[in-house]
Design an enzyme around this catalytic site. Structure first.
Site, PDB file in Angstrom:
ATOM      1  N   ASP A  12       0.831  -1.201   0.000  1.00 35.63           N
ATOM      2  CA  ASP A  12       0.000   0.000   0.000  1.00 35.63           C
ATOM      3  C   ASP A  12       0.869   1.257   0.000  1.00 35.63           C
ATOM      4  OD1 ASP A  12      -2.303   1.467  -0.019  1.00 35.63           O
ATOM      5  OD2 ASP A  12      -2.830   1.127   2.075  1.00 35.63           O
ATOM      6  N   ARG A  16       0.467   7.609  -2.741  1.00 33.93           N
ATOM      7  CA  ARG A  16       0.850   8.678  -1.811  1.00 33.93           C
ATOM      8  C   ARG A  16       2.353   8.947  -1.863  1.00 33.93           C
ATOM      9  NH1 ARG A  16      -2.032   6.030   3.104  1.00 33.93           N
ATOM     10  NH2 ARG A  16      -2.197   4.364   1.567  1.00 33.93           N
ATOM     11  N   HIS A  29       3.484   3.264  -8.877  1.00 32.43           N
ATOM     12  CA  HIS A  29       3.248   1.852  -9.208  1.00 32.43           C
ATOM     13  C   HIS A  29       4.490   1.221  -9.856  1.00 32.43           C
ATOM     14  CE1 HIS A  29      -0.755   2.133  -7.832  1.00 32.43           C
ATOM     15  NE2 HIS A  29      -1.236   2.806  -8.854  1.00 32.43           N
ATOM     16  N   SER A  57      -6.834  -5.824  -5.907  1.00 33.35           N
ATOM     17  CA  SER A  57      -8.005  -6.400  -5.235  1.00 33.35           C
ATOM     18  C   SER A  57      -9.233  -6.349  -6.144  1.00 33.35           C
ATOM     19  CB  SER A  57      -8.299  -5.624  -3.944  1.00 33.35           C
ATOM     20  OG  SER A  57      -8.897  -4.386  -4.260  1.00 33.35           O
ATOM     21  N   ARG A  63     -10.908   2.020  -9.698  1.00 33.14           N
ATOM     22  CA  ARG A  63      -9.977   3.125  -9.966  1.00 33.14           C
ATOM     23  C   ARG A  63     -10.186   3.658 -11.391  1.00 33.14           C
ATOM     24  NH1 ARG A  63      -4.538   2.233  -6.523  1.00 33.14           N
ATOM     25  NH2 ARG A  63      -5.635   1.747  -4.601  1.00 33.14           N
ATOM     26  N   LEU A 123      11.451 -20.795  -2.768  1.00 38.42           N
ATOM     27  CA  LEU A 123      10.536 -19.747  -2.288  1.00 38.42           C
ATOM     28  C   LEU A 123       9.215 -19.935  -3.027  1.00 38.42           C
ATOM     29  CD1 LEU A 123       9.969 -17.013  -0.807  1.00 38.42           C
ATOM     30  CD2 LEU A 123      11.004 -15.846  -2.753  1.00 38.42           C
ATOM     31  N   ARG A 180       1.451  -4.633   6.614  1.00 41.67           N
ATOM     32  CA  ARG A 180       0.748  -3.666   5.753  1.00 41.67           C
ATOM     33  C   ARG A 180       1.525  -2.361   5.791  1.00 41.67           C
ATOM     34  NH1 ARG A 180      -5.465  -2.473   4.285  1.00 41.67           N
ATOM     35  NH2 ARG A 180      -5.029  -0.768   2.864  1.00 41.67           N
ATOM     36  N   LEU A 187      -7.652  -4.928   7.049  1.00 45.98           N
ATOM     37  CA  LEU A 187      -7.303  -6.087   6.217  1.00 45.98           C
ATOM     38  C   LEU A 187      -7.761  -5.959   4.766  1.00 45.98           C
ATOM     39  CD1 LEU A 187      -7.876  -9.147   8.568  1.00 45.98           C
ATOM     40  CD2 LEU A 187      -5.733  -8.092   7.851  1.00 45.98           C
ATOM     41  N   SER A 188      -8.717  -5.090   4.523  1.00 44.12           N
ATOM     42  CA  SER A 188      -9.182  -4.860   3.146  1.00 44.12           C
ATOM     43  C   SER A 188      -9.472  -6.157   2.385  1.00 44.12           C
ATOM     44  CB  SER A 188      -8.151  -4.030   2.363  1.00 44.12           C
ATOM     45  OG  SER A 188      -7.923  -2.809   3.012  1.00 44.12           O
ATOM     46  N   GLU A 199       0.296 -12.882  13.138  1.00 42.77           N
ATOM     47  CA  GLU A 199       0.692 -11.626  13.777  1.00 42.77           C
ATOM     48  C   GLU A 199       0.632 -10.510  12.745  1.00 42.77           C
ATOM     49  OE1 GLU A 199       1.626 -11.010  16.940  1.00 42.77           O
ATOM     50  OE2 GLU A 199       1.355 -13.091  17.553  1.00 42.77           O
TER      51      GLU A 199
END
Ligand code: FPP
Length: 236
Positions: A12, A16, A29, A57, A63, A123, A180, A187-188, A199
């Protein structure tokens, strides 16, 4: 340092971050996308086995058309480049979310990347695209109900393990740590089922500025916590 097995991140603050530099959102982005490449290398180096990021999402379609176009083109470029990143890190890549909403060429790139990387195990990298947890759960329930109607599953036998097999994250252990970035503390609609015992770590640092030192700080904070899962705290 005790490294979490699975880290989930809500990416996120691209917009901004860019605005604060007097740049357009699209610049944020692009930088956020570059940062994702670096963080995969960092995770591999630190020994994290599973990484799941929230990149787009089910709500993000709201947007502007211009911003969506920028994001789709970024995904195109990234999915192609990710073949090299997966090779470098021996990283298996999986997309979670409903990819049927994307243009056919993006869906093709996703399938190619997943196929190319399917045997890597160093991974496990999950990218959530057109993902929403409620949508994931509903899609899973539809399949489960169909399997029950077809006699493949007995309703009385349905438990957490069976249900998890119907989620996009089937076979992937739950996250140990959720990060986040950029100050929001919610949590969106991300991994609602999977984060039940996770956690949470919230930081004001926007995603494009979240680098290895910030990651290490998050892991150290996680290490300092006492994870109890509802049991009695052990005497120290
Ligand atoms: C959040 O910042 C970011 C997104 C909605 C998009 C995430 C995209 C990337 C990190 C780049 C590409 C990712 C991949 C997988 C190629 P925001 O726009 O919500 O920022 P804001 O809250 O400051 O407006």
């Amino acid at each position: 340092m005790n490294v979490p097995n699975h880290i989930a991140i809500i990416l996120d603050g691209n917009g901004r971050w860019a605005k604060a530099q007097g740049k357009p959102r699209s610049y944020g982005h692009v930088k956020g996308c570059q940062n994702l490449e670096v963080i995969c290398d960092d995770m591999k180096e630190l020994g994290v086995k599973y990484l799941t990021v929230y990149a787009f999402s089910t709500e993000n379609w709201k947007r502007s058309q211009d911003e969506i176009k920028v994001l789709m083109n970024l995904f195109r470029g990234y999915l192609k480049k990710c073949i090299k990143i997966s090779e470098r890190n021996k990283m298996r890549v999986k997309i979670i979310g409903d990819i049927s909403a994307f243009d056919p060429d993006i869906q093709k790139k996703i399938r190619e990347l997943e196929e190319f990387s399917k045997d890597y195990t160093e991974l496990h990298f999950q990218i959530a695209l057109n993902y929403g947890s409620r949508d994931e759960i509903l899609r899973g329930i539809r399949k489960l109900v169909q399997d029950a109607a077809d006699g493949k599953v007995l309703p009385e036998k349905i438990d957490e393990q069976i249900f998890e097999n119907y989620l996009d994250t089937a076979g992937i252990p739950d996250p140990d740590l959720l990060i986040r970035t950029s100050g929001e503390q919610r949590l969106s609609n991300y991994l609602l089922w999977q984060l039940a015992y996770t956690e949470f770590y919230f930081t004001d640092v926007p995603w494009p500025a979240f680098h290895k030192p910030e990651l290490i700080e998050a892991i150290e904070t996680y290490n300092a916590r006492d994870r109890r899962y509802g049991g009695v705290k052990e005497e120290s």
